[in-house]
Write an enzyme that holds these catalytic residues in place. Structure first.
Site, mmCIF file in Angstrom:
data_model
loop_
_atom_site.group_PDB
_atom_site.id
_atom_site.type_symbol
_atom_site.label_atom_id
_atom_site.label_comp_id
_atom_site.label_asym_id
_atom_site.label_seq_id
_atom_site.Cartn_x
_atom_site.Cartn_y
_atom_site.Cartn_z
ATOM 1 N N ALA A 12 -16.402 14.191 30.549
ATOM 2 C CA ALA A 12 -15.863 14.247 29.185
ATOM 3 C C ALA A 12 -14.547 15.009 29.129
ATOM 4 O O ALA A 12 -14.332 15.818 28.232
ATOM 5 C CB ALA A 12 -16.891 14.872 28.253
ATOM 6 N N GLY A 13 -13.671 14.735 30.061
ATOM 7 C CA GLY A 13 -12.313 15.279 30.002
ATOM 8 C C GLY A 13 -11.457 14.333 29.181
ATOM 9 O O GLY A 13 -11.977 13.583 28.345
ATOM 10 N N PHE A 116 11.065 16.431 34.138
ATOM 11 C CA PHE A 116 10.012 16.716 35.093
ATOM 12 C C PHE A 116 10.392 16.086 36.412
ATOM 13 O O PHE A 116 11.375 15.318 36.497
ATOM 14 C CB PHE A 116 8.678 16.134 34.577
ATOM 15 C CG PHE A 116 7.579 17.154 34.461
ATOM 16 C CD1 PHE A 116 6.357 16.958 35.091
ATOM 17 C CD2 PHE A 116 7.752 18.317 33.717
ATOM 18 C CE1 PHE A 116 5.325 17.892 34.977
ATOM 19 C CE2 PHE A 116 6.731 19.244 33.594
ATOM 20 C CZ PHE A 116 5.512 19.027 34.231
ATOM 21 N N ASP A 210 -17.460 14.026 42.044
ATOM 22 C CA ASP A 210 -18.775 13.434 41.773
ATOM 23 C C ASP A 210 -18.725 11.919 41.605
ATOM 24 O O ASP A 210 -19.465 11.171 42.257
ATOM 25 C CB ASP A 210 -19.383 14.050 40.505
ATOM 26 C CG ASP A 210 -19.570 15.554 40.622
ATOM 27 O OD1 ASP A 210 -20.177 16.147 39.727
ATOM 28 O OD2 ASP A 210 -19.078 16.142 41.616
ATOM 29 N N LEU A 241 -2.675 27.124 39.290
ATOM 30 C CA LEU A 241 -1.492 26.300 39.067
ATOM 31 C C LEU A 241 -0.378 27.004 38.289
ATOM 32 O O LEU A 241 -0.619 27.611 37.256
ATOM 33 C CB LEU A 241 -1.912 25.056 38.278
ATOM 34 C CG LEU A 241 -0.788 24.105 37.830
ATOM 35 C CD1 LEU A 241 -0.146 23.433 39.021
ATOM 36 C CD2 LEU A 241 -1.334 23.067 36.867
ATOM 37 N N GLU A 244 4.895 22.649 36.818
ATOM 38 C CA GLU A 244 6.189 22.048 37.158
ATOM 39 C C GLU A 244 7.167 22.259 36.018
ATOM 40 O O GLU A 244 8.383 22.224 36.204
ATOM 41 C CB GLU A 244 5.968 20.554 37.384
ATOM 42 C CG GLU A 244 7.173 19.786 37.862
ATOM 43 C CD GLU A 244 6.743 18.538 38.598
ATOM 44 O OE1 GLU A 244 6.149 18.679 39.668
ATOM 45 O OE2 GLU A 244 6.984 17.438 38.079
ATOM 46 N N GLU A 363 -8.448 10.468 36.896
ATOM 47 C CA GLU A 363 -8.192 10.851 38.281
ATOM 48 C C GLU A 363 -9.215 10.259 39.243
ATOM 49 O O GLU A 363 -8.893 9.984 40.398
ATOM 50 C CB GLU A 363 -8.182 12.381 38.410
ATOM 51 C CG GLU A 363 -7.668 12.858 39.764
ATOM 52 C CD GLU A 363 -7.547 14.369 39.860
ATOM 53 O OE1 GLU A 363 -7.604 15.040 38.809
ATOM 54 O OE2 GLU A 363 -7.397 14.874 40.982
#
Lengths: 559, 357, 299
Positions: A12-13, A116, A210, A241, A244, A363
């Site tokens: 659930a991202g 970026f 997963d 992190l 950038e 991802e």
């Protein structure tokens, strides 16, 4: 069966929530499973921004965005998938804003965009340096608005495959214990990446690949698994992190001699070259003795206190807390860290895998929009656009199909397997295996790779997998047994590591994030302009898949 | 938690942890001692304990970089993010901290609390944008200035970790109090230029357990690891409620009497405070209480009024302030820039015109 | 003698007059010459800060301006709430030139002198807890507290938010304890000493406030304290005047009433140790009788 749904989203991202929202709006009965509360998802740690050709900071268009992405991918990205991403991105970002995303703004009130890495125009729409957090919040708000059912703190362990269809998920209820089977006409994997394969990673503890292993074990192929992006600016020792966005605002990268060393490696783009180029440059400087305690220096002092506090507040907080350095006064020591998995579950442009009813987005998936290297800001965009697309496609398919079958035996088999694991008292605790995996992956399968080291890593991983057969879970209880789930996560990681190494050895060239300067320093389009494809049959089985090219022929890639 | 550092310095870390088994209701304080690198946080130490000493220790974690909000817990009775809490100084001081679950939420196991009541209050705020505008032209973004975005910049930082809720004194006494996290989320919408439900929200948030139940203990501001300052978010809601005429609560009447007092006598007209706040009937029912106070001189006789010198200046100031129209939450937002500087920790010599202005 | 601008706040001017008289009597003994500020108003408490924050800023700027006009560099307060309000307004002005300019323009328009940031706001507690003030306190507390057990109650707004107050660690404060000991008393420690007395909502949400108020009183009783001392007149009003309401609520629930707990203002406690007359300390103005502890102190 605990319950039955039309669409079941695992994770659930940003991708998971966006998929669930789309499926809900398309009229499907949708539920999400997440091993952590949705707002804890690692999408929230994304900092710099989300790419779309809005044209708010300069002239821009989706075509240019697409070309930058293709070139950034070192020509391994599938150009049809990339075109779709870049075409749909602007409307998808506007949708987020209409839902209330709290973006930073330009002088005239439009969504602010910053430069970026490897982008031809400043197109990274941002919210200070907490863009991921802002997007997770707005998506969760929309989930709450629709009252979308979430099986919260349920750990997805196996996919249910029946009649050559994915028909559900077997979960361990982390909160209260017990294995549960949830049936679904379609399952969308949105479980993120696997940075925990490495020591020194930007990823959360939850990022254990997963969904990739779930798909793998269900017979689905994983694509481009050797492609792991190493983010150039992470903090020692754990890999937190540093965005950038710092470089987007003008920060410099210096070696121990105080030089902006990128003039040697990427003289045009300098600090805004693509991530793989910069990580390799940094690693070279460090290996050749021009590092500072194994790091290079990210210098922002010339930006001034005002700008740092205004736009990079979160970065300053992280730097102060984890590196003890105030970037207003001192450069931050940084080095490459495992960050993003370009590879993942092989899907088409709707997120559909080769297994009917099974989708993947974000991802965890490999469409592929990122090929051998991802541009900063494109990951968040992928979660939204492909989350949306897979949600819609899954909902439409589910609404047109009626049956769900989850045989009793599936659950009882799983229970037996779990009992074997939990009953074991003699063996090894997972942490040693986990730590050895992470350290050796860093040593032998990091920024630079060589045949002999990769072969060695393959043997090491096999040995670790053998030891894993004797792993011991100390907590035998039902309530919040994270000892168990962490052990299961380790199992996921080990299979992925095996796949990655096999693919890495097979790709006998340097392309994007897969760098073999000692044995295969050049890119070899003639032989390797294709994706690796790995399936599992008691071990990794390798195959290849061609790259879809529509407009752009591979050219030399310099920054 | 493996790292590739060679020659890492290590230290001995001692902790006490309150273990809790919800199935038996057993609570026990256990002591642990482990060896750990000098750079570790509290979360790292918990990991070492769970890996190598006791795998049943339960706690939440994910990002380890202060953004996911999973690892809220109490250290010596004060809520912190475990991933933000460095252990080196604590070990150096020879201190053995006591770790326990966050307060004001039921404990599920060890350091894991039941977050259901927390999310229920969050949901009760109707935490989604209720746009009251036509879709922006050309389907593009709604235009909002950076200045208006800044109104909710702090509230937008909230990571829902629960540290503010843990020590909320009002919630401890009144568990149904919506609390700092929910109300700060409410302010995120009340202050959002695109949200059209402002008055409706303020009415919702002004109930028995809303804005006016906050006891102003400032524990939330103190505990918040992200600088959200929930108490100030609640004050912003209060200011906006007054501006929008959502002013029937006793809390508002109480505040308005303070304002009236400054314009008339300068000092607070205490005697009339009870009837002005709670109404004449309630004041009469509290006669006995008031008489007891009066006997000790605690009820100053309002006649002749004790008037501060030059009170007309205050009255005039009030008029000027209203004319300038910086009403509602703008009055608090205007000070945020200056107050944020207290967190900057800039060196004195670097406080230039640029950073100051 | 150090000259300080003295802002007594509403309660000390009216219902808590005993705080004002005891402070004025004590001041010279700890080296302070108080310049009483007359042309000031209520600081607005949390109420005006919440209801009309722009007006709150101007009211406090006016107090700061008049303090500056006395020529002193210190504005002394004797109330937690006033301290937080004035310090917050002070930081808002000092940290933003444009805001200070705007406020000063408005002050000028109504005839108030400008504020240039030359003043620091300090609670009386801070002045006597360390440095020269503390030394003078020690020497003047010659009568001593005879080992009487005193429970310190800080209240909220002298400790939090610590970035605005900053005198001591908000979770491990020490100033009241130090003063109690310097005056010859025995400190009674208890967890609720830094928690809220509930005063801000004692009218609008009485039940909730009483649920908070009961904690320090109960704990002080449990630990054998003879009295509580507090640096805030609002906390004092809750602890002292509302004790009876606590017992009324307990009565309704069939609970035994709490034994009476006498409450000292900070200035009174030091004043007793310094031998100041009852006529200045005015203990009779308290609702809960001070007699039991005063007897122990042989006053």
């Amino acid at each position: 069966m605990e319950a039955k749904h039309d669409v079941l989203v695992v994770g659930a991202g940003c991708a998971g929530m966006r998929a669930a929202i789309e499926a809900f709006d398309a009229g499907a009965d949708v539920a999400m499973i997440s091993k952590i509360h949705p707002t804890r998802s690692h999408s929230g740690a994304a900092e710099g921004g989300i790419n779309a050709a809005l044209g708010n900071a300069s002239e821009d268009d989706p075509e240019t965005h697409a070309f930058d992405t293709v070139k950034g991918s070192d020509y391994l990205g599938d150009q049809d998938a990339i075109q779709i991403l870049c075409d749909e991105a602007p409307d998808d970002v506007y949708q987020l804003e209409h839902w209330g995303a709290v973006f930073s703004r330009t002088e005239d009130g439009r969504i602010a965009q910053r430069p970026f890495g490897a982008a031809g125009a400043p197109r990274t729409a941002y919210a200070a340096d907490i863009t991921g957090h802002v997007l997770v919040q707005v998506l969760y708000e929309q989930v709450v608005k629709r009252d979308i059912l979430t099986y919260e703190e349920w750990f997805a362990w196996k996919l249910v495959v029946e009649d050559d269809r994915c028909q559900g998920v077997i979960c361990w209820d982390l909160l209260n214990g017990g294995l549960k089977a949830i049936g679904a006409k379609t399952v969308i994997l949105a479980t993120g990446g696997a940075g925990r394969l490495y020591t020194g990673t930007t990823n959360a503890y939850a990022c254990t690949g997963d969904g990739m292993t779930l798909a793998l074990r269900a017979g689905v192929a994983l694509k481009d698994m050797e492609m792991m992006q190493f983010h150039p600016t992470t903090l020692a020792p754990t890999g937190v992190l540093i965005t950038e966005g710092c470089r987007g605002e003008g920060a410099y990268l210096l070696n121990s001699e105080g030089e902006r060393f990128l003039k040697t490696y990427a003289p045009n783009a300098m600090e805004l070259a693509s991530r793989d180029v910069i990580s390799r440059a940094e690693q070279t400087e460090i290996d050749e003795g021009r590092g500072v305690n194994g790091n290079v220096l990210l210098d922002m002092r010339h930006l001034g206190a005002e700008k740092i506090i205004e736009r990079l507040h979160g970065t300053r907080e992280l730097s102060l807390t984890f590196a003890g350095v105030d970037p207003i006064y001192e450069p931050i020591p940084v080095r490459p860290g495992a960050h993003y998995h370009m590879g993942g579950v092989d899907t088409d442009v709707w997120g559909l895998t080769s297994l009917e009813g099974l989708y993947a987005a974000g991802e965890v998936a490999c469409v592929s929009v990122h090929g051998a290297n991802r541009l900063g800001g494109n990951a968040l965009m992928e979660t939204i656009t492909y989350g949306k697309r897979s949600g819609r496609h899954a909902a439409e398919w589910a609404l047109a199909n009626t049956t769900v079958t989850v045989p009793e035996s599936v659950l009882s088999d799983a229970e037996r397997e779990l009992k074997t694991l939990l009953d074991r008292r003699d063996g090894e605790r997972p942490w040693r295996i986990r730590d050895e995996l992470a350290i050796t992956m860093h040593e032998n399968f990091g920024v630079f790779r060589r045949e002999d080291q990769m072969q060695k890593q393959g043997d090491i991983v096999e040995g670790l997998r053998e030891r894993y057969e004797r792993v011991v879970v100390e907590d035998k209880g039902n309530v919040f047994n994270s000892d168990l789930t962490q052990a299961l996560e380790l199992g996921f990681l080990l299979e992925l590591a095996q796949c990655m190494v096999v693919c890495g050895i097979a790709r006998k060239e340097s392309r994007g994030a897969h760098a073999r300067p000692h044995d295969y320093p050049e890119r070899d389009d003639e032989n390797f302009l294709k994706h690796t494809l790995v399936t599992w049959d008691d071990g990794p089985e390798l195959d290849w898949k061609p790259v879809t090219m529509t407009k752009w022929e591979p050219k030399e890639r310099t920054y | 938690m493996a790292t590739i550092e060679t020659a890492e310095q290590t230290m001995q870390v001692k902790l006490k942890i309150w273990r809790f088994d919800s199935s038996t209701g057993e609570r026990a304080l256990k002591e642990y001692e482990v060896e750990a690198p000098e750079w570790v946080t509290l979360l790292d130490v918990l990991d070492i304990i769970k890996d190598r000493v006791d795998g049943s220790l339960a706690y939440r974690k994910s990002c380890r970089m202060m953004i996911c909000g999973s690892c809220g817990m109490r250290m010596d009775g004060a809520a912190v993010l475990a991933c933000k809490t460095r252990m080196y100084e604590i070990v150096q001081a020879g201190h053995v901290p006591v770790i326990s679950a966050m307060g004001n939420l039921p404990i599920h196991k060890d350091l894991v609390v039941d977050m259901e009541p927390f999310w229920q209050k969050f949901n009760a705020m109707k935490p989604w944008l209720q746009p009251g505008y036509e879709e922006p032209p050309e389907g593009k973004e709604y235009r909002v200035s950076q200045e208006r975005t800044k109104v909710i910049e702090k509230e937008a930082l909230c990571i829902n970790c629960g540290c503010c809720v843990s020590e909320c004194n009002a919630m401890e006494s009144s568990p149904a109090f919506l609390g700092p996290q929910a109300l700060a989320k409410g302010m995120r919408f009340v202050g959002d230029a695109r949200d059209a439900a402002t008055v409706e929200r303020l009415e919702d948030y002004s109930g028995e357990h809303g804005i006016w139940e906050c006891t102003r203990c400032y524990f939330c501001n103190e505990r918040c690891p992200k600088g959200v300052d929930p108490r100030d978010a609640i004050a912003k809601l209060g200011a906006e409620a007054v501006k929008q005429g959502v002013d029937q609560d006793m809390g508002v009447k109480h505040a308005k009497w303070f304002i009236k007092s400054t314009e008339t006598t300068g000092w607070l007209r205490e005697t009339e405070l009870v009837p002005k706040t709670q109404g004449v009937i309630s004041a009469i029912s509290q006669m006995k209480f008031a008489m007891k106070l009066a006997r000790h001189g605690k009820v100053p006789i309002p006649v002749p009024p004790h008037v501060a010198d030059k009170v007309d200046e205050a009255r005039a100031l009030h008029k000027v302030v209203h004319e300038q129209g910086r009403l509602g939450y703008d009055g608090i937002v205007q000070g945020e820039r200056a107050l944020a500087k207290l967190d900057y920790h800039l060196r004195e010599e670097d406080k230039t015109e640029e950073t100051e202005a | 003698m150090k000259q300080v601008a003295y802002y007594k706040g509403c309660l000390a001017a009216l219902s808590a007059k005993e705080l004002d008289t005891s402070t004025q009597a004590l001041a010279p003994k700890v080296g302070l010459e108080l310049i009483d500020l007359e042309s000031v108003t209520c600081c607005g408490a949390g109420d005006i800060h919440e209801a009309e924050p722009d007006y709150y800023l101007h009211l406090n700027a006016r107090i700061l301006a008049y303090a500056e006009a006395t020529g002193s560099d210190t504005l002394m307060t004797i109330c937690n709430v006033c301290t937080l309000n004035l310090r917050q307004a002070d930081f808002m002005l000092k940290g933003d030139e444009a805001l200070m300019a705007r406020v000063n323009t408005n002050l000028a328009a109504v005839g108030v002198p400008p504020y240039s940031g030359a003043v620091e706001v300090k609670h009386f507690l801070w002045i006597v807890a360390e440095g020269e003030g503390y030394e003078l306190l020690k020497t003047s507390a010659h009568k001593g507290l005879k080992g009487v057990k005193i429970a310190p109650f800080y209240g909220c707004q002298i400790l939090r938010p610590s970035k605005l107050l900053g005198f001591e660690d908000p979770d491990r404060p020490w100033s009241l304890e130090r003063i109690i000991e310097a005056c010859g008393g025995e400190v009674v420690d208890y967890p609720a000493k830094i928690k809220c007395c509930g005063f801000p909502i004692i009218q609008a949400r009485e039940e909730t406030a009483l649920g908070e108020l009961v904690q320090p009183i109960e704990q002080a009783i449990e630990r054998g304290a003879d009295a509580i001392v507090t640096p805030c007149p609002l906390c004092h009003l809750s602890l002292d005047a509302w004790q009876q309401k606590l017992n009324a609520a307990r009565d309704k629930e069939g609970l035994e009433p709490l034994q009476p707990m006498p409450i000292f203002h900070l200035s009174q406690l030091i004043g007793v140790a310094a031998g100041i007359e009852e006529s200045e300390l005015k203990f009779k103005r308290h609702v809960v009788s001070m007699r039991p502890v005063l007897e122990k102190l042989e006053v």
